[in-house]
Design a protein around this motif. Structure first.
Motif, mmCIF file in Angstrom:
data_model
loop_
_atom_site.group_PDB
_atom_site.id
_atom_site.type_symbol
_atom_site.label_atom_id
_atom_site.label_comp_id
_atom_site.label_asym_id
_atom_site.label_seq_id
_atom_site.Cartn_x
_atom_site.Cartn_y
_atom_site.Cartn_z
ATOM 1 N N GLU A 1 77.569 -1.565 55.203
ATOM 2 C CA GLU A 1 78.844 -1.482 56.055
ATOM 3 C C GLU A 1 78.833 -2.739 57.073
ATOM 4 O O GLU A 1 79.684 -2.625 57.930
ATOM 5 N N HIS A 2 78.186 -3.773 56.912
ATOM 6 C CA HIS A 2 78.249 -4.962 57.620
ATOM 7 C C HIS A 2 79.363 -5.727 57.198
ATOM 8 O O HIS A 2 79.899 -5.550 56.172
ATOM 9 N N VAL A 3 79.976 -6.518 58.073
ATOM 10 C CA VAL A 3 81.070 -7.449 57.821
ATOM 11 C C VAL A 3 80.480 -8.851 57.549
ATOM 12 O O VAL A 3 79.754 -9.361 58.678
ATOM 13 N N PHE A 4 80.675 -9.550 56.614
ATOM 14 C CA PHE A 4 80.126 -10.996 56.260
ATOM 15 C C PHE A 4 80.985 -11.895 56.643
ATOM 16 O O PHE A 4 82.338 -11.604 55.922
ATOM 17 N N GLY B 1 92.618 -6.250 60.819
ATOM 18 C CA GLY B 1 91.246 -6.875 60.783
ATOM 19 C C GLY B 1 90.358 -6.777 59.701
ATOM 20 O O GLY B 1 91.090 -6.655 58.456
ATOM 21 N N ILE B 2 89.421 -6.860 59.544
ATOM 22 C CA ILE B 2 88.301 -6.839 58.416
ATOM 23 C C ILE B 2 87.720 -5.337 58.035
ATOM 24 O O ILE B 2 86.923 -5.105 59.145
ATOM 25 N N THR C 1 72.990 -20.832 45.463
ATOM 26 C CA THR C 1 73.526 -20.530 46.648
ATOM 27 C C THR C 1 74.602 -19.209 46.314
ATOM 28 O O THR C 1 74.701 -18.176 46.798
ATOM 29 N N LEU C 2 75.410 -19.637 45.507
ATOM 30 C CA LEU C 2 76.639 -18.528 45.215
ATOM 31 C C LEU C 2 76.255 -17.259 44.606
ATOM 32 O O LEU C 2 76.290 -16.236 44.907
ATOM 33 N N ASP C 3 75.175 -17.387 43.759
ATOM 34 C CA ASP C 3 74.354 -16.142 43.418
ATOM 35 C C ASP C 3 73.902 -15.426 44.517
ATOM 36 O O ASP C 3 73.971 -14.150 44.532
ATOM 37 N N ALA C 4 73.336 -16.017 45.316
ATOM 38 C CA ALA C 4 72.680 -15.305 46.544
ATOM 39 C C ALA C 4 73.877 -14.738 47.374
ATOM 40 O O ALA C 4 73.441 -13.610 47.828
ATOM 41 N N VAL C 5 74.923 -15.685 47.586
ATOM 42 C CA VAL C 5 75.847 -14.936 48.372
ATOM 43 C C VAL C 5 76.677 -13.801 47.903
ATOM 44 O O VAL C 5 76.831 -12.688 48.296
ATOM 45 N N LYS C 6 76.621 -13.580 46.530
ATOM 46 C CA LYS C 6 77.315 -12.413 45.665
ATOM 47 C C LYS C 6 76.219 -11.202 46.203
ATOM 48 O O LYS C 6 76.660 -10.130 46.501
ATOM 49 N N MET C 7 74.969 -11.388 46.323
ATOM 50 C CA MET C 7 73.687 -10.349 46.627
ATOM 51 C C MET C 7 74.062 -10.229 48.223
ATOM 52 O O MET C 7 74.149 -9.013 48.390
ATOM 53 N N TRP C 8 74.142 -11.048 48.689
ATOM 54 C CA TRP C 8 74.460 -10.696 50.312
ATOM 55 C C TRP C 8 75.585 -9.794 50.632
ATOM 56 O O TRP C 8 75.459 -8.892 51.463
ATOM 57 N N ASN C 9 76.581 -10.046 49.887
ATOM 58 C CA ASN C 9 77.681 -9.383 50.030
ATOM 59 C C ASN C 9 77.506 -7.993 49.564
ATOM 60 O O ASN C 9 77.854 -7.111 50.308
ATOM 61 N N LYS C 10 76.977 -7.906 48.727
ATOM 62 C CA LYS C 10 76.633 -6.365 48.154
ATOM 63 C C LYS C 10 75.626 -5.672 49.235
ATOM 64 O O LYS C 10 75.808 -4.545 49.355
ATOM 65 N N MET C 11 74.580 -6.409 49.590
ATOM 66 C CA MET C 11 73.831 -5.766 50.651
ATOM 67 C C MET C 11 74.288 -5.449 51.913
ATOM 68 O O MET C 11 74.402 -4.294 52.566
ATOM 69 N N ALA C 12 75.309 -6.226 52.263
ATOM 70 C CA ALA C 12 76.069 -6.021 53.348
ATOM 71 C C ALA C 12 77.231 -4.645 53.227
ATOM 72 O O ALA C 12 77.262 -3.944 54.228
ATOM 73 N N MET C 13 77.506 -4.415 51.934
ATOM 74 C CA MET C 13 78.643 -3.592 51.675
ATOM 75 C C MET C 13 77.727 -2.167 51.886
ATOM 76 O O MET C 13 78.093 -1.170 52.356
ATOM 77 N N VAL C 14 76.496 -2.108 51.499
ATOM 78 C CA VAL C 14 75.889 -0.953 51.634
ATOM 79 C C VAL C 14 75.626 -0.437 53.080
ATOM 80 O O VAL C 14 75.657 0.557 53.366
ATOM 81 N N GLY D 1 77.555 -1.503 60.595
ATOM 82 C CA GLY D 1 78.545 -2.082 60.851
ATOM 83 C C GLY D 1 78.761 -3.418 61.786
ATOM 84 O O GLY D 1 79.532 -3.666 62.564
ATOM 85 N N SER D 2 77.695 -4.082 61.814
ATOM 86 C CA SER D 2 77.317 -5.348 62.524
ATOM 87 C C SER D 2 78.204 -6.476 61.847
ATOM 88 O O SER D 2 78.428 -6.243 60.690
ATOM 89 N N ILE D 3 78.146 -7.384 62.572
ATOM 90 C CA ILE D 3 78.602 -8.810 61.775
ATOM 91 C C ILE D 3 77.584 -9.926 61.349
ATOM 92 O O ILE D 3 76.815 -9.978 62.101
ATOM 93 N N ILE D 4 77.798 -10.333 60.325
ATOM 94 C CA ILE D 4 76.693 -11.405 59.896
ATOM 95 C C ILE D 4 77.443 -12.442 59.481
ATOM 96 O O ILE D 4 78.663 -12.521 58.974
ATOM 97 N N MET D 5 77.044 -13.522 60.332
ATOM 98 C CA MET D 5 77.956 -14.813 60.238
ATOM 99 C C MET D 5 76.964 -15.993 59.931
ATOM 100 O O MET D 5 75.929 -16.409 60.252
ATOM 101 N N VAL D 6 77.547 -16.611 58.816
ATOM 102 C CA VAL D 6 76.848 -17.862 58.256
ATOM 103 C C VAL D 6 77.589 -19.230 58.851
ATOM 104 O O VAL D 6 78.717 -19.199 58.259
ATOM 105 N N GLY D 7 76.833 -19.881 59.482
ATOM 106 C CA GLY D 7 77.539 -20.898 60.299
ATOM 107 C C GLY D 7 77.911 -21.821 59.317
ATOM 108 O O GLY D 7 79.072 -22.716 59.692
ATOM 109 N N SER D 8 77.130 -22.328 58.421
ATOM 110 C CA SER D 8 77.939 -23.461 57.408
ATOM 111 C C SER D 8 77.292 -23.073 56.017
ATOM 112 O O SER D 8 75.988 -23.508 55.784
#
Lengths: 233, 390
Positions: free
Chosen positions: B159-162, B16-17, B144-157, B124-131
């Motif tokens: 421990e969420h899965v994006f 899994g992820i 958007t891609l700049d923001a996504v990079k930031m969201w991924n970092k925030m999730a890492m801290v 450890g929750s799941i964050i799901m972007v529908g589209s």
């Protein structure tokens, strides 16, 4: 590739059939009967045994079917697919039928695209129909929710699909709703245009790009569900 | 680890992820890839997880109804499913959600709500972007891609899965490249087999930075209800006369038909099975030699073979091997189905192996087709061989 005709006698004579895989924009002022014209084209196609996929962005799928019924135009429902982009936005509980599949909203281009592809596959693979019309009524609504680049990308994919499958794409655009640059951008994707203009109380129609020369302008009236053309200018 | 809930995919991803990682379902336009994200979400809600769903192309209620098409009632999960509503404001509708993006065309407004929701859910929750494509369309590719990079970092801290659904419209080459290669830990490509129309769909792992990926591509189908099933268009069942091929197919199949005369197959059997995340069409050949030309016709493009033999009749094993040659089955994954194990005089698996003189890695499964004994085991083993398992 298969050849198609619009089922509008005078125009058909002039353009001498449309090559399968062509994408055509129909552009005209509001209330000029574009919808009736498109429905007429679809109806004539269905009568010839073709299939049609209609993407409706302004009214629920049921209304599209009702239009044909109301006007006593009998259509083979198993040759018709409707992608309804309206009903789900109204918050009414609803489900898909064999003829009508619903996208979440006119913004949901992914969903619209999936449903178009499903119908195209069904007609080609399962029902063995080789001639299909894809009508998007209207691009203008889609453009209200998404910007021109987004719609261009979407159309880039689907005009390509129309080409690959030898179908005909018809895309309705409201004249005067978009800046000329947007219309010019979209025109790049099309092989021809059905133009409608209004002069005083008279409506005129012609085709461009479908033959070497544009057709003459024909005056027309909508009588009931019929499109009636007078002689050319 | 967070499982994707997609058959075979978790196996390819080493379970899994991992927490803190991001995954994108990279869908080609016109292919029904959205279901992948939905299935992952539902799978984790059922397992007790908490999820945030970011919607941008439909209102939250419509979205919930969409899950129902697959038989998934996500309303039952109550507060374990939070909605970030990035749609309603776009069309000027009121929203009943707690997290409403006030300006969906402004990426900062989206970030603000995602950030808030992320803080409100347990680690450890799941964050799901529908589209993701819709967000890119509204807010611009680069922003958007700049923001996504930031969201991924925030999730890492946290421990969420994006998880992102993305439709690959013809965006800038550089945008698509960075989505495929740089921004996400894992990229699952979902595509269509198109000639004049799209007539088949497949998915494959393009990248997963936590596991060594061998490239796998699987055909799939979407069932309503049911969701994603791995699709195997053709499994062949062959073997000598009266070995029990038709019984085997009928026992295994959800539905089946045979073309036979007085109980003997004279043209073919066809069955369809939906089982454990797999969907397969099964074709059975006749057994008699006079039908050999038909066997050749039926066996083209098969992906695997069940060679059914009557365990009490070793004299027919030569014919069985001959049939495997006729079907050109030697190059394909195949297993031997040692049928009629309930009859006196049935040979054991080892005895059959000796008679056949086949490599050790060709499995032999003992079955009694008439009473379904061993048939699902046989199916599991062959499918595992076809789909590239060990």
């Amino acid at each position: 590739m298969e050849r198609y005709s619009l089922g509008i006698e005078k125009l058909d004579k002039n353009i001498n059939g449309i090559r399968g895989g062509s994408n055509i924009m129909i552009i005209g002022p509001p209330m000029s009967g574009k919808e009736t014209i498109v429905n007429n084209i679809v109806y004539k196609g269905l009568k010839m045994g073709d299939a049609a996929v209609i993407v409706t962005t302004r009214e629920p799928g049921e209304n599209v079917v009702d239009w044909f019924n109301y006007n006593n135009l009998e259509i083979p429902l198993d040759h018709l697919g409707i992608v309804d982009c309206v009903t789900k936005t109204l918050g009414v509980p609803t489900s898909d039928t064999a003829t009508i599949r619903r996208a979440s909203s006119p913004v949901d281009l992914t969903g619209i695209g999936v449903k178009i592809s499903q119908f195209l596959e069904e007609f080609w693979m399962k029902k063995n129909i080789r001639k299909t019309w894809l009508c998007i009524n209207s691009l203008s609504t889609i453009l209200m929710y998404s910007n021109i680049q987004t719609v261009f990308r979407f159309l880039h994919v689907f005009t390509g699909r129309v080409k690959a499958s030898g179908a005909i794409g018809i895309y309705v655009v409201e004249d005067g709703m978009h800046d000329t640059q947007a219309v010019a951008t979209l025109k790049q994707l099309f092989d021809g245009v059905i133009e409608i203009r209004q002069e005083n109380d008279i409506y005129l129609i012609r085709t461009t790009g479908l033959n070497q020369k544009p057709s003459p302008w024909y005056e027309y009236t909508i009588e009931g569900a019929e499109l009636v053309l007078k002689d050319g200018e | 680890m967070v499982e994707t809930g997609i058959p075979k995919l978790d196996e390819y991803l080493n379970g899994g992820i991992p927490k803190g990682k991001s995954l994108i379902y990279f869908n080609h336009p016109g292919v029904e890839g959205d279901v992948f994200g939905m299935q992952t979400l539902y799978h984790n809600l059922v397992k007790g997880g908490t999820c945030v769903y970011v919607t941008s192309s439909s209102n939250p209620e419509t979205l919930k109804d969409q899950f129902k098409e697959f038989g998934w009632n996500i309303r039952q999960f109550g507060e374990r499913l939070l909605m970030v509503d990035g749609y309603s404001s776009l069309i000027g509708a009121l929203s009943t959600e707690n997290y409403v993006v006030s300006d969906p065309e402004n990426i900062d407004s989206m970030t603000e709500m995602i950030d808030r929701a992320m803080k409100d859910v347990p680690k450890g929750s799941i964050i799901m972007v529908g589209s993701l494509s819709t967000i890119m369309d509204l807010c611009g590719e680069e922003k958007t891609l700049d923001a996504v990079k930031m969201w991924n970092k925030m999730a890492m801290v946290k421990e969420h899965v994006f998880i992102y659904n993305f439709t690959a419209w013809p965006y800038d080459e550089s945008t698509l490249k960075s989505i495929k290669n740089e921004i996400f830990n894992c990229v699952i490509s979902i595509g269509g087999i198109a000639e004049r129309v799209i007539f088949g769909q497949y998915f494959g792992v393009l990248k997963a930075d936590w596991s060594k990926v061998e490239v796998h591509s699987m055909l799939f189908r979407i069932l309503r209800p049911g969701g994603i099933r791995i699709y195997i268009p053709k499994i062949l069942v062959t073997g000598p006369f009266n070995a029990g091929k038709s019984s085997f197919i009928h026992s295994l199949s959800t539905r089946a038909v045979s073309v036979d005369r007085l109980g003997t197959t004279i043209a073919l059997d066809h069955g369809h099975i939906d089982y454990k995340g797999f969907s397969a069409d099964i074709f059975g050949t006749p057994g008699q030699e006079r039908f050999d030309p038909i066997i050749r016709m039926i066996s083209g493009e098969a992906m695997g073979i069940f060679l059914v033999v009557d365990s009490t009749l070793p004299k027919d094993f030569i014919r069985a091997k001959q049939m495997l040659e006729i079907t050109k089955g030697y190059g394909l994954p195949y297993i031997i189905v040692a049928n009629k194990q309930d009859l006196p005089g049935a040979l054991s698996v080892d005895e059959i192996r000796n008679h056949f003189n086949i490599p050790e890695d060709v499995p032999i499964v003992s079955t009694v087709a008439t009473s379904k004994k061993g048939i699902y085991e046989a199916f599991d083993i062959l499918v595992e061989k076809i789909t590239g398992g060990n």
